[in-house]
Enzyme design. Structure first.
Site, PDB file in Angstrom:
ATOM      1  N   CYS A  84       0.831  -1.204   0.000  1.00 52.60           N
ATOM      2  CA  CYS A  84       0.000   0.000   0.000  1.00 52.60           C
ATOM      3  C   CYS A  84       0.871   1.262   0.000  1.00 52.60           C
ATOM      4  O   CYS A  84       1.500   1.559  -1.010  1.00 52.60           O
ATOM      5  CB  CYS A  84      -0.988  -0.062   1.167  1.00 52.60           C
ATOM      6  SG  CYS A  84      -2.444   0.942   0.864  1.00 52.60           S
ATOM      7  N   HIS A 182      -3.386  -5.074   1.841  1.00 45.83           N
ATOM      8  CA  HIS A 182      -2.784  -5.458   3.121  1.00 45.83           C
ATOM      9  C   HIS A 182      -3.059  -6.930   3.384  1.00 45.83           C
ATOM     10  O   HIS A 182      -4.146  -7.267   3.842  1.00 45.83           O
ATOM     11  CB  HIS A 182      -3.408  -4.642   4.255  1.00 45.83           C
ATOM     12  CG  HIS A 182      -3.113  -3.192   4.188  1.00 45.83           C
ATOM     13  ND1 HIS A 182      -2.048  -2.615   4.821  1.00 45.83           N
ATOM     14  CD2 HIS A 182      -3.738  -2.196   3.528  1.00 45.83           C
ATOM     15  CE1 HIS A 182      -2.030  -1.325   4.563  1.00 45.83           C
ATOM     16  NE2 HIS A 182      -3.049  -1.052   3.775  1.00 45.83           N
ATOM     17  N   GLU A 184      -1.397  -8.499   5.669  1.00 45.16           N
ATOM     18  CA  GLU A 184      -1.072  -8.681   7.102  1.00 45.16           C
ATOM     19  C   GLU A 184      -2.292  -8.441   7.988  1.00 45.16           C
ATOM     20  O   GLU A 184      -2.259  -8.760   9.166  1.00 45.16           O
ATOM     21  CB  GLU A 184       0.101  -7.768   7.495  1.00 45.16           C
ATOM     22  CG  GLU A 184      -0.216  -6.300   7.697  1.00 45.16           C
ATOM     23  CD  GLU A 184      -0.435  -5.513   6.406  1.00 45.16           C
ATOM     24  OE1 GLU A 184      -0.373  -6.110   5.315  1.00 45.16           O
ATOM     25  OE2 GLU A 184      -0.689  -4.300   6.503  1.00 45.16           O
TER      26      GLU A 184
HETATM   27  N1  GLN Z   1      -3.572   6.322   0.833  1.00 41.25           N
HETATM   28  C1  GLN Z   1      -2.352   6.045   1.529  1.00 41.25           C
HETATM   29  C2  GLN Z   1      -1.174   6.807   0.948  1.00 41.25           C
HETATM   30  O1  GLN Z   1      -1.252   7.491   0.004  1.00 41.25           O
HETATM   31  C3  GLN Z   1      -2.042   4.565   1.519  1.00 41.25           C
HETATM   32  C4  GLN Z   1      -3.041   3.813   2.339  1.00 41.25           C
HETATM   33  C5  GLN Z   1      -2.495   2.584   3.013  1.00 41.25           C
HETATM   34  O2  GLN Z   1      -1.285   2.370   3.083  1.00 41.25           O
HETATM   35  N2  GLN Z   1      -3.383   1.795   3.555  1.00 41.25           N
HETATM   36  O3  GLN Z   1      -0.112   6.702   1.461  1.00 41.25           O
END
Ligand code: GLN
Length: 207
Positions: A84, A182, A184
């Protein structure tokens, strides 16, 4: 023997979902090392860049003098998983960045931040990936909107990883793995096992 036995895996611990990665890696037998200073990048077998807020993590890496050591570590071929926000940090190109936001780069992809909507649109689903079915949570997740040559697409949203119209949510290039979601948070171990496999191969052990 557990797949992480004897492996030291760093988890960038500046902000975001650090604890869940540490617990998952530990459950797979790895020794998790919290990375907050450059010296903690030494002697690692793999690295995880967790989810969180990529612009905050970016700012902290620069304040703490971690940016250049991290870039050197990635360039040196350390097996690294970005989830992410961690994927955003790995991406060479970021669409919709926060003001002044930079990425570490290394992965020849373009990502769009928050591509799947807001926090309230968060979802848990099973994805068909090249590693098999993966239970994934999406939280303000980025989408990979373009991949360079040499980047493998490992996961797409939906149940057909071969569907060229489905959004790309998992990629690999050499030692770098990037996923929008994610694992995890769902008890999913497949992607972390793949990271540990890459780490074992690099250590010259039988994967
Ligand atoms: N929207 C977040 C970002 O730009 C990422 C979201 C996440 O890691 N769950 O960093």
């Amino acid at each position: 023997m557990l797949p992480g036995a004897g492996l030291r895996v760093g988890v960038l611990a500046l902000q975001g979902g650090v604890r869940e990665h540490v617990e998952l890696l530990t459950s797979l037998g790895a020794r998790a090392v919290l990375v907050r200073r450059p010296v903690q990048l030494e002697d690692l077998d793999a690295l995880v860049l967790p989810g969180g807020e990529s612009s905050t993590i970016d700012r902290l890496t620069r304040i703490l003098g971690l940016r250049d050591p991290l870039r050197a570590t990635l360039a040196g071929g350390l097996p690294t998983l970005g989830t992410c926000a961690g994927l955003i940090l790995l991406a060479d190109r970021v669409l919709d960045p926060a003001p002044g936001q930079q990425s570490l780069g290394g992965l020849d992809v373009t990502v769009r931040r928050n591509a799947f909507g807001r926090q309230v649109d968060s979802a848990e689903e099973t994805l068909a990936t090249t590693l098999g079915p993966v239970r994934a949570a999406f939280i303000r997740a980025p989408e990979v909107v373009a991949v360079g040559e040499g980047v493998e697409v490992n996961a797409r949203r939906g149940d057909d990883v071969g569907d060229p119209h489905a959004p790309i949510v998992g990629v690999r290039a050499g030692s770098l793995l990037g996923i929008s979601f994610h694992p995890e948070l769902t008890g999913e171990t497949t992607v972390h096992r793949e990271l540990l496999r890459l780490a074992s191969v690099r250590r010259g052990r039988v994967g």
